[in-house]
Design an enzyme around this catalytic site. Structure first.
Site, short mmCIF file in Angstrom:
data_model
loop_
_atom_site.label_atom_id
_atom_site.label_comp_id
_atom_site.label_asym_id
_atom_site.label_seq_id
_atom_site.Cartn_x
_atom_site.Cartn_y
_atom_site.Cartn_z
N GLY A 58 0.82 -1.21 0.00
CA GLY A 58 0.00 0.00 0.00
C GLY A 58 0.86 1.26 0.00
N GLY A 92 24.33 -7.03 20.57
CA GLY A 92 23.18 -6.37 21.19
C GLY A 92 22.60 -7.22 22.31
N ILE A 129 15.86 -9.04 22.22
CA ILE A 129 16.02 -10.18 21.29
C ILE A 129 17.31 -10.94 21.63
CG2 ILE A 129 16.41 -10.85 18.88
CD1 ILE A 129 14.57 -8.62 18.03
N SER A 188 21.12 -8.06 16.74
CA SER A 188 19.85 -7.61 17.34
C SER A 188 20.12 -6.27 18.02
CB SER A 188 19.35 -8.65 18.33
OG SER A 188 20.38 -9.07 19.20
N VAL A 189 20.14 -5.22 17.21
CA VAL A 189 20.52 -3.89 17.71
C VAL A 189 19.38 -2.89 17.53
CG1 VAL A 189 23.00 -4.23 17.38
CG2 VAL A 189 21.63 -3.38 15.47
N HIS A 199 -3.74 -19.04 47.99
CA HIS A 199 -2.57 -19.70 48.58
C HIS A 199 -2.54 -21.17 48.16
CE1 HIS A 199 0.50 -20.79 51.49
NE2 HIS A 199 -0.26 -21.84 51.82
P1 FAD Z 1 4.39 -5.27 12.41
O1 FAD Z 1 4.06 -6.41 13.27
O2 FAD Z 1 5.78 -5.07 11.97
O3 FAD Z 1 3.44 -5.40 11.14
C1 FAD Z 1 3.47 -4.52 10.09
C2 FAD Z 1 2.89 -5.21 8.87
O4 FAD Z 1 2.77 -4.25 7.82
C3 FAD Z 1 3.79 -6.31 8.33
O5 FAD Z 1 3.03 -7.48 8.14
C4 FAD Z 1 4.30 -5.78 7.00
O6 FAD Z 1 4.46 -6.79 6.02
C5 FAD Z 1 3.17 -4.84 6.61
N1 FAD Z 1 3.58 -3.76 5.72
C6 FAD Z 1 4.64 -2.93 5.82
N2 FAD Z 1 4.63 -2.01 4.84
C7 FAD Z 1 3.53 -2.26 4.10
C8 FAD Z 1 2.96 -1.65 2.96
N3 FAD Z 1 3.51 -0.56 2.42
N4 FAD Z 1 1.85 -2.17 2.43
C9 FAD Z 1 1.27 -3.27 3.00
N5 FAD Z 1 1.75 -3.88 4.08
C10 FAD Z 1 2.86 -3.38 4.63
N6 FAD Z 1 6.46 -7.51 21.30
C11 FAD Z 1 5.78 -7.86 22.41
O7 FAD Z 1 4.91 -7.12 22.84
N7 FAD Z 1 6.03 -9.04 23.06
C12 FAD Z 1 6.97 -9.90 22.62
O8 FAD Z 1 7.18 -10.95 23.22
C13 FAD Z 1 7.71 -9.56 21.46
N8 FAD Z 1 8.65 -10.40 20.99
C14 FAD Z 1 9.32 -10.06 19.85
C15 FAD Z 1 10.30 -10.93 19.40
C16 FAD Z 1 11.02 -10.63 18.26
C17 FAD Z 1 12.08 -11.58 17.77
C18 FAD Z 1 10.73 -9.43 17.54
C19 FAD Z 1 11.46 -9.10 16.28
C20 FAD Z 1 9.75 -8.55 17.99
C21 FAD Z 1 9.04 -8.87 19.16
N9 FAD Z 1 8.07 -8.01 19.67
C22 FAD Z 1 7.41 -8.34 20.82
C23 FAD Z 1 7.73 -6.74 18.99
C24 FAD Z 1 6.44 -6.90 18.17
O9 FAD Z 1 6.63 -7.95 17.23
C25 FAD Z 1 6.14 -5.60 17.45
O10 FAD Z 1 6.07 -4.57 18.40
C26 FAD Z 1 4.79 -5.69 16.74
O11 FAD Z 1 4.78 -6.73 15.80
C27 FAD Z 1 4.49 -4.36 16.03
O12 FAD Z 1 3.25 -4.43 15.44
P2 FAD Z 1 2.89 -3.50 14.19
O13 FAD Z 1 1.52 -3.91 13.78
O14 FAD Z 1 3.15 -2.10 14.50
O15 FAD Z 1 3.94 -3.90 13.05
P1 NAI Z 2 16.72 -3.56 21.86
O1 NAI Z 2 16.55 -2.11 21.67
O2 NAI Z 2 15.95 -4.25 22.91
O3 NAI Z 2 18.24 -3.89 22.13
C1 NAI Z 2 19.26 -3.55 21.24
C2 NAI Z 2 20.57 -3.57 21.99
O4 NAI Z 2 21.62 -3.46 21.05
C3 NAI Z 2 20.70 -2.41 22.96
O5 NAI Z 2 21.10 -2.89 24.22
C4 NAI Z 2 21.76 -1.53 22.31
O6 NAI Z 2 22.53 -0.82 23.24
C5 NAI Z 2 22.57 -2.56 21.57
N1 NAI Z 2 23.32 -2.02 20.44
C6 NAI Z 2 22.92 -1.08 19.53
N2 NAI Z 2 23.89 -0.87 18.61
C7 NAI Z 2 24.92 -1.69 18.94
C8 NAI Z 2 26.19 -1.93 18.37
N3 NAI Z 2 26.60 -1.28 17.28
N4 NAI Z 2 27.00 -2.83 18.97
C9 NAI Z 2 26.60 -3.51 20.08
N5 NAI Z 2 25.38 -3.31 20.66
C10 NAI Z 2 24.55 -2.43 20.09
O7 NAI Z 2 16.45 -4.18 20.41
P2 NAI Z 2 16.27 -5.68 19.93
O8 NAI Z 2 16.74 -6.63 20.95
O9 NAI Z 2 16.82 -5.71 18.57
O10 NAI Z 2 14.70 -5.80 19.83
C11 NAI Z 2 13.97 -4.87 19.05
C12 NAI Z 2 12.68 -4.54 19.69
O11 NAI Z 2 11.77 -5.61 19.52
C13 NAI Z 2 12.74 -4.32 21.19
O12 NAI Z 2 13.14 -3.02 21.51
C14 NAI Z 2 11.35 -4.55 21.58
O13 NAI Z 2 10.62 -3.40 21.37
C15 NAI Z 2 10.91 -5.64 20.62
N6 NAI Z 2 10.99 -6.94 21.28
C16 NAI Z 2 10.20 -7.16 22.37
C17 NAI Z 2 10.25 -8.35 23.04
C18 NAI Z 2 9.42 -8.53 24.24
O14 NAI Z 2 8.53 -7.73 24.46
N7 NAI Z 2 9.63 -9.57 25.03
C19 NAI Z 2 11.11 -9.45 22.60
C20 NAI Z 2 11.93 -9.10 21.47
C21 NAI Z 2 11.83 -7.88 20.84
#
Ligand code: FAD
Ligand code: NAI
Length: 480
Positions: free
Chosen positions: A125, A195, A199, A284-285, A459
């Site tokens: 989109g 990082g 993640i 994972s940064v 409890h």
């Molecule tokens: P997204 O989930 O990124 O979805 C966006 C969607 O838009 C995608 O499907 C993409 O394909 C689509 N899109 C993009 N551009 C376009 C376009 N131009 N046209 C049509 N479609 C498009 N959060 C938690 O709360 N708990 C967790 O345990 C957690 N674990 C995570 C673990 C990992 C490894 C990662 C990477 C993230 C994790 N997160 C977690 C973060 C969470 O996944 C995101 O915060 C969440 O998915 C964001 O939702 P969103 O709808 O904003 O975007």
């Molecule tokens: P993050 O922001 O949690 O952590 C990134 C880490 O990388 C930071 O500690 C930062 O200081 C470090 N970093 C940045 N640049 C660097 C470099 N050049 N060299 C070494 N370290 C560096 O981001 P992450 O882990 O990638 O996850 C992305 C996001 O996804 C999170 O911020 C969170 O919002 C979401 N997420 C949420 C989860 C949950 O809710 N349980 C699980 C996984 C992801």
């Protein structure tokens, strides 16, 4: 032929987008949702659910559970008198289980769209322009076919993508972001992670439990700087001393090279020049908002300095009737935050009083022990000059935790010294992700610690530690 017209068009079907679409449809709006991603769908079909369902929250939690069971069989069964010799992990089965869960849930969103009469528009989109108070959105399908639809309201929910570093090419085979890290075909002998954020810790734990030698390189000098310092200290002790994760802080990466023997990372730590050799590397940064190709420039949609779509407290953008939610805007990149915003926006479009309380959004890190918090940390309260009282109770004093054989960690409650209002709750321990819900409710309802102290907690449960922490705020714990 006239363009198809909808009251609401949502771009992106992640947690922010699909929830916004469902709520808008529930409120009686004709609603479409555009989604471009097929991820790794075997049939090449569009996968709904975004990062969260496909390559984020859900698959990571599935792998965390599998690796936890493996770890327990190897290390925890013994204390119960159970002998488990020769425990083996079949990584292929673990990954297939994870993939099946993902498929079930992404298909489930398709079912929810049908049930709620949300029209799915597969394709990418982008904004084309505006005529007669209707936004024109182009939907470019995979085969290049383009359709333009008209919308009274547009909700942008395009989410985020992993941030990559210059000179570190991610191929999702040897050097992985979250996508490859969730699908490794075998346990690497040596795993490097750049990082030590959410993640890095979650996926580092998965592969560590399965037998990899895991080294995490973190740029910041402090570990888990966003968490309460006491929690970060306890987590550091457990992850490094007990679980054997190697975490190097204050690191500067100089170069990453791939050779026959694996990947070599040259880095500096203080004055020391160091190198790490590993078989796989996870980068994972952090993540960056997805705004490229959205046509923001065609309509003057404003972005902020970090590339996020600029919004006010109600997720309204700089353009009339254009809203944005989830990872593509400011605030924590969390699925539940995006979902709440999706509901708020749909309700605001309907003229209702949509609202998100950004002060009561919980954070959870699904390591073992889990880490969860809501509200302010002690550091924040000190910086803000707020006087507070703290109650902290360890799980070691709890009968259920002892019975479960899992006594690491504590609950810490912070309440205003003057009003007793709960300002922050920090949990490190088993089931912290579930326990935090009580604290979120307390914050949302403006509860005081005395309210929680006077609530009957079952409890024996871990929730009694929350109860005792509330009592401890007033220096009258009963079991500690
Ligand atoms: P997204 O989930 O990124 O979805 C966006 C969607 O838009 C995608 O499907 C993409 O394909 C689509 N899109 C993009 N551009 C376009 C376009 N131009 N046209 C049509 N479609 C498009 N959060 C938690 O709360 N708990 C967790 O345990 C957690 N674990 C995570 C673990 C990992 C490894 C990662 C990477 C993230 C994790 N997160 C977690 C973060 C969470 O996944 C995101 O915060 C969440 O998915 C964001 O939702 P969103 O709808 O904003 O975007
Ligand atoms: P993050 O922001 O949690 O952590 C990134 C880490 O990388 C930071 O500690 C930062 O200081 C470090 N970093 C940045 N640049 C660097 C470099 N050049 N060299 C070494 N370290 C560096 O981001 P992450 O882990 O990638 O996850 C992305 C996001 O996804 C999170 O911020 C969170 O919002 C979401 N997420 C949420 C989860 C949950 O809710 N349980 C699980 C996984 C992801």
């Amino acid at each position: 032929m006239a363009n198809k017209q909808f009251d609401v068009v949502v771009i992106g079907a992640g947690p922010g987008g699909y929830v916004a679409a469902i709520r808008a449809a529930q409120l009686g709006f004709s609603t479409a949702c555009i989604e471009s991603e097929s991820y790794a769908d075997p049939k090449g079909e569009i996968r709904l659910g975004g990062t969260c369902l496909n390559v984020g929250c859900i698959p990571s939690k599935a792998l965390l559970r599998s690796s936890e069971l493996y770890d327990e069989a190897n290390h925890a069964f013994v204390m119960h008198g159970i002998t488990a010799e020769n425990v083996k992990m079949d990584v292929g089965t673990m990954i297939r289980r994870k993939d099946n869960i993902v498929t079930q849930l992404t298909q489930g969103i398709k079912g929810l769209f049908k049930k709620n009469k949300v029209t799915l528009l597969p394709g990418r989109g982008s904004f084309v322009g505006r005529e007669n108070e209707l936004w024109q959105i182009a939907v470019v399908a995979k085969d290049g076919g383009t359709e333009v639809v008209d919308a009274k309201h547009v909700i942008v929910a395009t989410g985020s993508s992993p941030r990559h570093l210059d000179g570190i090419p991610v191929d999702n085979e040897s050097i992985c972001d979250n996508v490859g890290a969730l699908s490794l075909g075998a346990v690497p002998a040596r795993l490097g992670v750049i990082g030590a954020g959410v993640i890095g810790l979650e996926l580092g734990s998965v592969w560590k439990r399965l037998g990899a030698d895991v080294t995490i390189l973190e740029a910041m000098p402090d570990f888990l700087a966003a968490a309460d310092p006491a929690v970060a200290k306890e987590a550091w002790k457990t992850f490094t001393n007990k679980q054997g994760l190697k975490i190097n802080l204050g690191v500067r990466i100089n170069s990453v090279k791939q050779g026959k023997k694996g990947i070599r990372i040259d880095y500096e730590m203080g004055d020391a020049v160091m190198a790490l050799e590993c078989d796989k590397l996870i980068v994972s940064v952090g993540r960056v908002p997805n705004t490229a190709g959205l046509g923001a420039e065609n309509v003057g949609l404003k972005l902020d300095g970090r590339g996020c779509i600029e919004v006010n407290d109600h997720c309204q953008t700089s353009l009339e009737n254009v809203w944005a939610v989830g990872d593509v805007i400011r605030g924590p990149m969390l699925a539940h935050k995006g979902m709440e915003e999706g509901v708020m926006v749909a309700e605001l479009i309907a003229g209702q009083a949509g609202h998100v309380n950004y002060d009561a959004i919980p954070w959870v890190i699904y390591t073992h022990p889990e880490i969860a918090w809501v509200g302010k940390t002690e550091v924040q309260l000190k910086n803000e000059g707020v006087e507070y009282r703290a109650g902290q109770i360890p799980f070691a004093a709890n009968g259920r935790a002892l019975g479960q054989g899992d006594t690491t960690g504590f609950v810490k409650m912070l309440a205003c010294a003057r009003t007793d209002r709960v300002l922050g709750v920090h949990v490190i321990g088993a089931n912290a992700s579930e326990l935090i819900a009580e604290a979120v409710t307390a914050l949302e309802f403006g509860a005081v610690s005395e309210d929680i102290a006077r609530i009957c907690h079952a409890h024996p449960t871990l929730s009694e530690v929350m109860h005792e922490a509330a009592l401890a705020v007033d220096k009258r714990p009963l079991h500690f």
